[in-house]
Design a protein around this motif. Sequence first.
Motif, PDB file in Angstrom:
ATOM      1  N   PRO A   1      18.234  -2.639  30.918  1.00  0.00           N
ATOM      2  CA  PRO A   1      19.004  -2.264  31.896  1.00  0.00           C
ATOM      3  C   PRO A   1      17.766  -2.306  33.273  1.00  0.00           C
ATOM      4  N   ASP A   2      16.813  -2.832  33.111  1.00  0.00           N
ATOM      5  CA  ASP A   2      15.673  -2.979  34.232  1.00  0.00           C
ATOM      6  C   ASP A   2      16.067  -4.563  34.797  1.00  0.00           C
ATOM      7  N   MET A   3      16.640  -4.356  35.871  1.00  0.00           N
ATOM      8  CA  MET A   3      17.037  -5.882  36.519  1.00  0.00           C
ATOM      9  C   MET A   3      15.993  -6.469  37.124  1.00  0.00           C
ATOM     10  N   GLU A   4      14.972  -5.700  37.657  1.00  0.00           N
ATOM     11  CA  GLU A   4      13.674  -6.537  38.125  1.00  0.00           C
ATOM     12  C   GLU A   4      13.253  -7.430  36.980  1.00  0.00           C
ATOM     13  N   GLN A   5      13.037  -6.707  35.905  1.00  0.00           N
ATOM     14  CA  GLN A   5      12.503  -7.479  34.838  1.00  0.00           C
ATOM     15  C   GLN A   5      13.508  -8.719  34.507  1.00  0.00           C
ATOM     16  N   VAL A   6      14.662  -8.679  34.617  1.00  0.00           N
ATOM     17  CA  VAL A   6      15.664  -9.797  34.390  1.00  0.00           C
ATOM     18  C   VAL A   6      15.521 -10.963  35.538  1.00  0.00           C
ATOM     19  N   ARG A   7      15.188 -10.321  36.725  1.00  0.00           N
ATOM     20  CA  ARG A   7      15.100 -11.037  37.909  1.00  0.00           C
ATOM     21  C   ARG A   7      13.717 -12.134  37.850  1.00  0.00           C
ATOM     22  N   LYS A   8      12.827 -11.205  37.139  1.00  0.00           N
ATOM     23  CA  LYS A   8      11.333 -11.900  37.190  1.00  0.00           C
ATOM     24  C   LYS A   8      11.435 -13.164  36.163  1.00  0.00           C
ATOM     25  N   GLU A   9      12.142 -12.893  35.002  1.00  0.00           N
ATOM     26  CA  GLU A   9      12.249 -13.993  33.913  1.00  0.00           C
ATOM     27  C   GLU A   9      13.245 -15.217  34.452  1.00  0.00           C
TER      28      GLU A   9
ATOM     29  N   GLU B   1      25.065 -12.683  38.100  1.00  0.00           N
ATOM     30  CA  GLU B   1      24.876 -12.607  39.509  1.00  0.00           C
ATOM     31  C   GLU B   1      23.536 -12.863  40.089  1.00  0.00           C
ATOM     32  N   ILE B   2      22.497 -12.046  39.177  1.00  0.00           N
ATOM     33  CA  ILE B   2      21.126 -12.447  39.453  1.00  0.00           C
ATOM     34  C   ILE B   2      20.549 -13.895  39.044  1.00  0.00           C
ATOM     35  N   ALA B   3      21.087 -14.083  38.129  1.00  0.00           N
ATOM     36  CA  ALA B   3      20.841 -15.535  37.668  1.00  0.00           C
ATOM     37  C   ALA B   3      21.105 -16.816  38.573  1.00  0.00           C
ATOM     38  N   ILE B   4      22.391 -16.581  39.465  1.00  0.00           N
ATOM     39  CA  ILE B   4      22.786 -17.251  40.329  1.00  0.00           C
ATOM     40  C   ILE B   4      22.025 -17.193  41.495  1.00  0.00           C
ATOM     41  N   GLU B   5      21.507 -16.103  42.025  1.00  0.00           N
ATOM     42  CA  GLU B   5      20.743 -15.718  42.888  1.00  0.00           C
ATOM     43  C   GLU B   5      19.428 -16.407  42.716  1.00  0.00           C
ATOM     44  N   GLN B   6      18.958 -16.698  41.467  1.00  0.00           N
ATOM     45  CA  GLN B   6      17.623 -17.152  41.040  1.00  0.00           C
ATOM     46  C   GLN B   6      17.649 -18.647  40.869  1.00  0.00           C
TER      47      GLN B   6
ATOM     48  N   SER C   1      20.839 -20.436  38.927  1.00  0.00           N
ATOM     49  CA  SER C   1      21.453 -20.826  37.951  1.00  0.00           C
ATOM     50  C   SER C   1      22.622 -21.750  38.386  1.00  0.00           C
ATOM     51  N   ASN C   2      22.820 -22.827  37.708  1.00  0.00           N
ATOM     52  CA  ASN C   2      24.188 -23.669  38.263  1.00  0.00           C
ATOM     53  C   ASN C   2      25.171 -23.734  37.035  1.00  0.00           C
ATOM     54  N   MET C   3      24.816 -22.883  35.879  1.00  0.00           N
ATOM     55  CA  MET C   3      25.929 -22.718  34.591  1.00  0.00           C
ATOM     56  C   MET C   3      25.701 -21.490  34.124  1.00  0.00           C
ATOM     57  N   VAL C   4      26.703 -20.556  34.127  1.00  0.00           N
ATOM     58  CA  VAL C   4      26.794 -19.370  33.299  1.00  0.00           C
ATOM     59  C   VAL C   4      27.615 -19.404  32.049  1.00  0.00           C
ATOM     60  N   ARG C   5      27.017 -18.505  31.416  1.00  0.00           N
ATOM     61  CA  ARG C   5      27.930 -18.417  30.052  1.00  0.00           C
ATOM     62  C   ARG C   5      28.546 -17.152  29.845  1.00  0.00           C
ATOM     63  N   ILE C   6      29.729 -16.946  30.180  1.00  0.00           N
ATOM     64  CA  ILE C   6      30.382 -15.508  30.176  1.00  0.00           C
ATOM     65  C   ILE C   6      31.394 -15.229  29.096  1.00  0.00           C
ATOM     66  N   GLY C   7      31.207 -14.270  28.282  1.00  0.00           N
ATOM     67  CA  GLY C   7      32.274 -13.972  27.505  1.00  0.00           C
ATOM     68  C   GLY C   7      32.964 -12.820  27.551  1.00  0.00           C
ATOM     69  N   SER C   8      32.227 -11.533  27.587  1.00  0.00           N
ATOM     70  CA  SER C   8      33.027 -10.312  27.472  1.00  0.00           C
ATOM     71  C   SER C   8      33.788  -9.678  28.804  1.00  0.00           C
ATOM     72  N   ALA C   9      33.209 -10.491  29.919  1.00  0.00           N
ATOM     73  CA  ALA C   9      33.690 -10.130  31.202  1.00  0.00           C
ATOM     74  C   ALA C   9      35.159 -10.927  31.434  1.00  0.00           C
ATOM     75  N   ILE C  10      35.442 -11.925  30.623  1.00  0.00           N
ATOM     76  CA  ILE C  10      36.487 -12.849  30.315  1.00  0.00           C
ATOM     77  C   ILE C  10      37.266 -12.308  29.447  1.00  0.00           C
TER      78      ILE C  10
END
Length: 216
Positions: A155-163, A193-198, A200-209
């Motif tokens: 749940p730590d989105m700052e960690q995700v953002r750093k990665e 959304e964090i990935a795109i901010e950092q 990303s130009n390709m996202v892999r989305i399952g459960s949201a669809i």
Amino acid sequence: MTISDNLKMVRSRLPDHVELVAVSKTKSNQEIMQAYDAGQRVFGENKVQELVRKQEELPNDIEWHMIGHLQRNKVKYLAPFVTLIHGVDSLKLLREIDKQGKKYQRVIPCLLQMHIAMESSKFGLNREELDEILELDGLEHVKLVGLMGMATFTPDMEQVRKEFAFLSSLFEYCKTRRPGFSILSMGMSGDYEIAIEQGSNMVRIGSAIFGARNYP
């Protein structure tokens, strides 16, 4: 909300330059066709057997991406048709893809999967392995087109953002070494959304669809 509605909502949040891979693993042909009928053509699967079956049964203009961990002995089943392999996590796997590409007279586009998460259970190359692959010549039936990575499940989105920021910096580095690098595949339903901010130009989305996974 229908699959079509979900797809429309996700697309509305993606900038034009970001490609959507609809992750259809565990989903039925009927569910995939709902997304197809709403205009989606790029789908991602993580199990070879399921991917091969769906490719045989569903429309032939679908672009199939292999997004899961790929074992070398399974490459031959995907080699005739796969559009993009996301998870190349070893030189041995890359050589096998090249071998199977030659057999089917195809050049198979691949992403190198980097290990960026804190979890040791996730697959991926380290920096030394990345450099070794970037220096390779002579693989004529694979085309390295970018990087892929999965952030820590936290749940730590700052960690995700750093990665994601780290993977993005590696991508910029790779582009200076390999002119053909153009795809940075990072971001899933919970963090795209964090990935795109950092970058990303390709996202892999399952459960949201498609909603929650249908595990047996």
